[in-house]
Design an enzyme around this catalytic site. Sequence first.
Site, PDB file in Angstrom:
ATOM      1  N   LYS A   1       0.823  -1.212   0.000  1.00 44.99           N
ATOM      2  CA  LYS A   1       0.000   0.000   0.000  1.00 44.99           C
ATOM      3  C   LYS A   1       0.857   1.262   0.000  1.00 44.99           C
ATOM      4  CE  LYS A   1      -4.502  -1.497   1.596  1.00 44.99           C
ATOM      5  NZ  LYS A   1      -5.567  -1.359   2.607  1.00 44.99           N
TER       6      LYS A   1
ATOM      7  N   LYS B   1      -8.812 -11.413 -12.133  1.00 47.15           N
ATOM      8  CA  LYS B   1      -9.918 -11.473 -11.185  1.00 47.15           C
ATOM      9  C   LYS B   1     -10.937 -10.364 -11.454  1.00 47.15           C
ATOM     10  CE  LYS B   1      -9.966 -11.474  -6.349  1.00 47.15           C
ATOM     11  NZ  LYS B   1      -9.294 -11.511  -5.059  1.00 47.15           N
TER      12      LYS B   1
ATOM     13  N   LYS C   1     -13.555  -4.647  -8.478  1.00 49.27           N
ATOM     14  CA  LYS C   1     -14.385  -3.445  -8.381  1.00 49.27           C
ATOM     15  C   LYS C   1     -13.697  -2.247  -9.036  1.00 49.27           C
ATOM     16  CE  LYS C   1     -12.720  -3.581  -3.660  1.00 49.27           C
ATOM     17  NZ  LYS C   1     -13.072  -4.019  -2.331  1.00 49.27           N
TER      18      LYS C   1
END
Length: 337
Positions: A119, A201, A204
């Site tokens: 991150k 995959k 979103k």
Amino acid sequence: MQENNTELKPIILSGIQPSGQIHIGHLTGAIRNWVDLQDKYKCYYTIVDLHAITVRQEPAELRRRTLDLAAMFIACGVDPDKCTLFIQSHVPEHAQLAWVLNTFTGMGECSRMTQFKDKSEQHEDNINVGLFTYPVLMASDILLYQADLVPVGEDQKQHLELSRNLAHRFNHYYSDTFKVPNPFIPQVGARIMSLQEPTKKMSKSDENEKGSIFLTDSTEQIISKVKRAVTDSGSEVRYDIVNKPGIANLMSLYQIATGFSYKQIESDFDGLGYGEFKPKVAKAVADYIAPIRESYLSLRKDETKLKEILTKGAENARKQAFKTLRKVYKKIGFVQF
Ligand code: TRP
């Protein structure tokens, strides 16, 4: 929350971030698990908005998505009468215990977390201290409820390990306070892949909206997306992820929607081609999503009622959270309030 008998059941805690639109891939992951577990265990399910702000959020959007997610979970069968469903920030004990646990966590332990490293690379402009202690807040979520089990995917195993270490460390330094949680490896359904790039995959954040089936999509949208799904060369309906990732993915979707096994699907479409298969998948998926979408829309429309459900959940969660925190404060040597 029904009180009958629940005390004897093992305790499960799970959290999910309120990020992005909810798609059909979530159904085989978090959502189905949450639904399946609620009968056998005493479940605490929380939408982790405190975790979400470790990356910058647009306020209105965060608020909306938090409620969206709660409504969607209920629409999919998470039953607030069977489990405790709540928003993390409604239970202040999460932040309070996290502070205490911070003082038991080494800098090195947090630095080694692979998610922190990932991150920090993704958000180079905002590597904040919250991002660094994110796993400590997660430990707080888990330890507050004396959870026996935590359903975790691969990516969260390291965080759960830290929770276990912190529980041990605190128990050892003072005396038995926290239950040491174990990972619960849920049965995973098939990974749902993008309809446009079946080796990736379903996500979103996919730029190509046609790749994902959102649980709020209309029947027309779903049918059109499935019909335009990328398929493989050949024409045989056969489950082969390596050579036929597109068809395998459509078979997974069909399996979710109908409950048919891959074998059954193969035999039902034996001798028929993609041309017969795709419209069947499209219709089945659309029919499967329709009642979920309807239920979601009606739950989401009545925000007062939705907030009432979440308030009840938070009140229930606080009972346990407060108990644990009070114990912790006492052991540390804080003067009782
Ligand atoms: N960190 C988890 C994730 O990103 C979400 C989470 C927060 C969580 N607190 C938790 C998961 C407690 C399980 C238990 O997926």
